[in-house]
Design a protein around this motif. Structure first.
Motif, PDB file in Angstrom:
ATOM      1  N   THR A  97     -11.715 -14.119  33.611  1.00  0.00           N
ATOM      2  CA  THR A  97     -11.717 -14.446  32.557  1.00  0.00           C
ATOM      3  C   THR A  97     -13.070 -15.332  32.160  1.00  0.00           C
ATOM      4  O   THR A  97     -13.671 -15.515  33.056  1.00  0.00           O
ATOM      5  N   ASP A  98     -13.312 -15.801  30.848  1.00  0.00           N
ATOM      6  CA  ASP A  98     -14.456 -16.539  30.593  1.00  0.00           C
ATOM      7  C   ASP A  98     -14.313 -17.682  31.087  1.00  0.00           C
ATOM      8  O   ASP A  98     -15.152 -18.604  31.635  1.00  0.00           O
ATOM      9  N   SER A 148     -11.402 -20.991  22.874  1.00  0.00           N
ATOM     10  CA  SER A 148     -10.744 -19.722  22.455  1.00  0.00           C
ATOM     11  C   SER A 148     -11.067 -19.501  21.242  1.00  0.00           C
ATOM     12  O   SER A 148     -11.317 -18.444  20.722  1.00  0.00           O
ATOM     13  N   SER A 179     -12.311 -15.597  26.203  1.00  0.00           N
ATOM     14  CA  SER A 179     -11.205 -15.511  26.710  1.00  0.00           C
ATOM     15  C   SER A 179     -10.708 -16.666  27.799  1.00  0.00           C
ATOM     16  O   SER A 179     -11.554 -17.126  28.500  1.00  0.00           O
ATOM     17  N   ARG A 207      -7.943 -19.219  29.956  1.00  0.00           N
ATOM     18  CA  ARG A 207      -6.679 -19.274  30.803  1.00  0.00           C
ATOM     19  C   ARG A 207      -6.462 -20.892  30.865  1.00  0.00           C
ATOM     20  O   ARG A 207      -7.213 -21.460  31.553  1.00  0.00           O
ATOM     21  N   ALA A 218      -4.611 -17.773  21.093  1.00  0.00           N
ATOM     22  CA  ALA A 218      -4.796 -16.558  22.055  1.00  0.00           C
ATOM     23  C   ALA A 218      -5.048 -17.163  23.550  1.00  0.00           C
ATOM     24  O   ALA A 218      -5.194 -16.375  24.284  1.00  0.00           O
ATOM     25  N   VAL A 219      -5.089 -18.396  23.900  1.00  0.00           N
ATOM     26  CA  VAL A 219      -4.963 -19.005  25.185  1.00  0.00           C
ATOM     27  C   VAL A 219      -3.750 -18.239  25.868  1.00  0.00           C
ATOM     28  O   VAL A 219      -2.798 -18.395  25.753  1.00  0.00           O
ATOM     29  N   GLN A 220      -4.192 -17.782  27.159  1.00  0.00           N
ATOM     30  CA  GLN A 220      -3.236 -17.297  28.206  1.00  0.00           C
ATOM     31  C   GLN A 220      -2.550 -18.577  28.988  1.00  0.00           C
ATOM     32  O   GLN A 220      -3.648 -19.070  29.725  1.00  0.00           O
ATOM     33  N   TRP A 264      -7.541 -16.242  40.108  1.00  0.00           N
ATOM     34  CA  TRP A 264      -8.463 -15.649  39.005  1.00  0.00           C
ATOM     35  C   TRP A 264      -9.946 -16.083  39.271  1.00  0.00           C
ATOM     36  O   TRP A 264     -10.013 -17.064  39.960  1.00  0.00           O
TER      37      TRP A 264
END
Length: 474
Positions: A5-6, A24, A29, A31, A74-76, A103
């Motif tokens: 992820t970013d 985000s 992207s 998390r 949109a945050v995971q 990750w």
């Protein structure tokens, strides 16, 4: 590896959530990882979902809105995940309900908040003695009282928050024991008044204590606690402005529980493990990561926001988190210079106001050297390894120059908490023996951050399946 992820944000309190949302919203992207079941952190901790709607209504509305915004983004999110390691290349390892996960990210924001400090006294390891932060978790997360009758002691705003929480939950208070004086509380009134909502809440809390007839003993501290059947006999005495005991008549209380805390320290597991540079700042909670004005550490790609960067309070943490998230978006090319400056200018003005209040509260939580100097030789300082004040000071007198050397000689800081509870006190004890505070240093970061079950990190394997290297030649 479970994904790339970013940005990975470690910590789901106000700083972490705002950082994740800001990044985000700029197209990164993101998390967000937190060990709690829901976002909110210590200040806006969410009640368990299983407790039903009536209990949910007691949740702080600021925390409710924070969680709603996060769910709509949109945050995971990865809740119930305990981060246990951070590696070069920004690999983050965590343990969750389904086992180990890892990750990689282009950048990491550590928003891990603060941890409480307790200045040891005889009896502080007894059952029935809890920290103020621990009592907060019981009250907010589980609706539990520390005891039927509780003595609340220590210093800083959490003292009043816990006392009021106990009264609202139907508990009884024997007294509130405050290391600060009334003059200490009023010394920075203009800064406190810069946050009118919080200032009025503090005044309301004091009024509630007066109406309830709860004694508040200013410039007092705990002398000792001892078991008396199923209860605790707690001795309390006066102290001077430096926290040193003052001769005079002590008072005793027989209570079911004692909850005590002497301020907060920055949680720096990730930055210490990654070997970022740190500096000592007593006002901001001891050792804190060295940051520039955009929350960058001395390691490119690693940022810190919230109380983990230095104690400043929830209001400042939320604004600083948003600033840190925007800084990452700017550094990763998702926000040009002009847009970045336009976005951060009003936030920085708000942050200055919020930090005024946070700094005033932080002054009340500063560790006073005489508090530590008054710890008796036989008092346990490292509760994980049962290391006493006398053993630590003996090691220093025999040549230990810093906390890591004390650790090697005494095992202080080698237990499950890895020095999170005792580290600040050990550093002050080393300093009190004639060493410079900077020379005393801080415990080196180690992995795992928390005790972990090994069977969760490695798949089951039969002994016969092990691939053993050939024996070395004789």
């Amino acid at each position: 590896m479970s994904g790339e992820t970013d940005l990975i944000v470690v910590g789901g309190g106000p700083a972490g959530v705002e950082a994740a949302l800001a990044a985000s919203e700029r197209g990164l992207s993101v998390r967000l990882v937190d060990e709690a079941p829901q976002a909110g952190g210590q200040v806006y901790r969410a009640p368990p979902r299983a407790f039903g709607a009536k209990f949910q209504q007691k949740a702080d509305p600021i925390g409710v809105r924070l969680r709603d915004r996060l769910r709509a983004s949109a945050v995971q999110t990865h809740f119930d995940h305990s981060v246990w390691s951070a590696s070069p290349g920004y690999r983050i390892d965590a343990l969750g309900p389904d086992g180990a996960v890892s990750w990689r990210a282009r950048a990491v924001i550590a928003a891990t908040g603060a941890q409480e400090r307790v200045v040891p006294f005889p009896g502080w390891t007894l059952p029935g003695v809890t920290g103020l932060a621990g009592a907060t978790i019981m009250l907010k997360s589980q609706g539990m009282l520390p005891g039927a009758v509780t003595l609340v002691a220590g210093q800083g705003p959490l003292l009043l928050a816990v006392a009021i929480g106990i009264l609202k939950a139907g508990g009884k208070l024997a007294a509130v024991i405050d290391l600060a004086s009334q003059a200490d509380w009023l010394a920075d009134w203009p800064a406190i008044a810069s946050q009118p909502r919080l200032a009025l809440r503090g005044l309301a809390w004091q009024a509630i204590l007066r109406r309830a007839g709860v004694p508040v003993l200013y410039r007092h501290a705990i002398r000792s606690a001892e078991a008396q059947g199923d209860q605790l006999l707690v001795s309390v005495g006066a102290v001077d402005a430096e926290g040193a005991p003052v001769a005079g008549r002590d008072r005793s209380f027989v209570v079911d529980a004692l909850t005590v805390g002497n301020g907060l320290t920055a949680s720096t597991d990730i930055t210490r493990l990654m070997r970022a540079e740190h500096r000592f700042d007593s006002l901001r909670g001891g050792w804190v990561p060295q940051l520039d004005t955009d929350f960058r550490t001395t390691l490119p790609g690693l940022y810190v926001a919230g109380d983990g960067a230095g104690i400043a309070g929830a209001a400042a943490a939320a604004i600083d988190g948003r600033l840190a998230g925007l800084a990452v978006a700017h550094d990763l090319g998702q926000c040009d210079d002009a847009a970045y400056q336009n976005l951060i200018a009003p936030l920085r003005r708000s942050a200055l106001r919020a930090r005024k209040f946070g700094t005033a509260m932080a002054k009340l939580m500063v560790l006073r050297p005489a508090q530590v100097a008054a710890i008796a030789d036989e008092t346990i300082v490292c509760r994980c390894e049962d290391v006493t004040q006398g053993e630590i000071c003996t090691a220093v007198r025999e040549g230990a120059r810093g906390v890591n050397q004390v650790k090697a000689w005494t095992r202080c800081g080698m237990g499950p908490c890895q020095g999170r509870i005792c580290g600040d006190i050990v550093g002050q004890l080393v300093t009190g023996q004639g060493n410079a505070r900077e020379e005393a240093g801080y415990f080196t970061g180690r992995t795992p951050f928390r005790p972990l079950p090994l069977d969760e990190l490695a798949p089951p394997i039969a002994y016969g399946d092990l691939q053993l290297p050939p024996p070395a030649p004789l």
